[in-house]
Design an enzyme around this catalytic site. Sequence first.
Site, PDB file in Angstrom:
ATOM      1  N   CYS A  87       0.084   6.841  -6.173  1.00 11.65           N
ATOM      2  CA  CYS A  87      -0.038   6.716  -7.627  1.00 11.65           C
ATOM      3  C   CYS A  87       0.569   7.939  -8.330  1.00 11.65           C
ATOM      4  CB  CYS A  87      -1.497   6.465  -8.008  1.00 11.65           C
ATOM      5  SG  CYS A  87      -1.692   5.782  -9.653  1.00 11.65           S
ATOM      6  N   HIS A 204      -3.458   1.910  -4.214  1.00 13.13           N
ATOM      7  CA  HIS A 204      -4.373   2.919  -3.654  1.00 13.13           C
ATOM      8  C   HIS A 204      -4.965   2.472  -2.318  1.00 13.13           C
ATOM      9  CE1 HIS A 204      -4.782   5.721  -7.090  1.00 13.13           C
ATOM     10  NE2 HIS A 204      -4.462   4.661  -7.822  1.00 13.13           N
ATOM     11  N   GLU A 206      -6.518   4.278  -0.219  1.00 12.88           N
ATOM     12  CA  GLU A 206      -7.791   4.988   0.030  1.00 12.88           C
ATOM     13  C   GLU A 206      -8.966   4.272  -0.632  1.00 12.88           C
ATOM     14  OE1 GLU A 206      -5.720   5.702  -2.280  1.00 12.88           O
ATOM     15  OE2 GLU A 206      -6.663   6.705  -3.984  1.00 12.88           O
TER      16      GLU A 206
END
Lengths: 237, 81
Positions: A87, A204, A206
Site C-alpha cells: 500500500c 494488504h 498482512e
Amino acid sequence: MKCAVIMFPGSNCDVDCYHACRDVLGQPTEYVFHKEKFSSVDFDLIVLPGGFSYGDYLRAGAIARFSPAMESVIKAAEAGKLILGICNGFQILLEAKLLPGAMKRNRDLKFHCHDVFLRVENNNTPFTGLYKKGEIIKVPIAHGEGNYFADRDTMEKLKARGGVVFTYCDRDGNVTEEANPNGSVENIAGIVSEQGNVLGMMPHPERCAEDILGNTDGRRVFESILQYVEGSVAHGR
Amino acid sequence: MIINARINVRFKSGVLDPQGTAIKGALKHLGFDGVEDVRVGKLIEIKLDAASKEDAEGQIKDMCEKLLANPVIEDYSFELS
C-alpha cells in the site's frame, strides 16, 4: 529469517506487518524508525508498511522516500535483499524508483476499503512461490491513491519480463474493467522489480494471514518469502 | 538576494487526471456546456535566499526534479521574481 518493519511518521499498518512476520511466521522481527540507518546484512526481509507517511503531503510516499531509513532500504535492495512494500509502502517504492511507474488518485476519487479478488500472474518470484500461477485469491484493499500508471513503453517492458505479479479480477478470475477498483492500467495490483527482489502491492496480505481474521489468502506471501530465504541459505545463494 | 519562485506542477498531457475529470463533470452539471477539458495542478511558492537569479533558477529546477514533481506523470514550470 531476520525481518524489519520500517516505521514512518504516519505508518499505520506497521504493527500488523510486525505481527505477521513475528507471530504468524515466527521469525525474529524488528521495527526500524525512519530516522535510523542499518546495514544491508542486518535483515533478509524489509517490509514497508501501509499508512499515510508524512500525511501523504505533496504525493503519497514522496517525502518518506528521502528519509534516512530509505537510504538503507535502497542499498539493501541493490544488495539483493527482499523488500516488500504494501500500500503506502508500494507508493514509497515507486517514488524511490525501486519500481517503475507512479500512483494517481483513484479514478472515482473515493477511498476504497473492501475485499478484492486478485489473479496471481507470476508465481516465479520470492514472494509468490507458494501460489499457483493463475490462482484467484481474496485480499482487502484500503487506499485512495492506488491508480497505477506507467507509460506504454514501460508497460511493455514490465509485461515482457513478467513484472506484473497481481492483477485485479472478478471472482472467476476475469480481469475486467468492472473488477478494477481504482483505474490502474491493465488492472495492476502488484509488480516486482527486474532483479525480482522488490515487490510492491496495493492489497494488504498482512490483513488476511490468520484464521481468526476469517481469511488466510495473504499468508502465503509471507510463507513464500520464508521458504525462499531458507532455500537460499540451504543452497548457499 | 531573496527570490520568490512560483512553481506550477501538473499532469503531463496524455495522463488522465481523475480530479480534473470530476470537476469537468460538475461544471457541465452547473450548465457550463462549453467546458471541454479540466486539468488540476499544484501551485508551490518558495522564498529562496540565492546568490543570483541564475543560482535560484538552478536550485528551483533541482528541487522540481528531485522532489516537487514526479517526472513519470508530471510536468513543471516556474517563474521567478
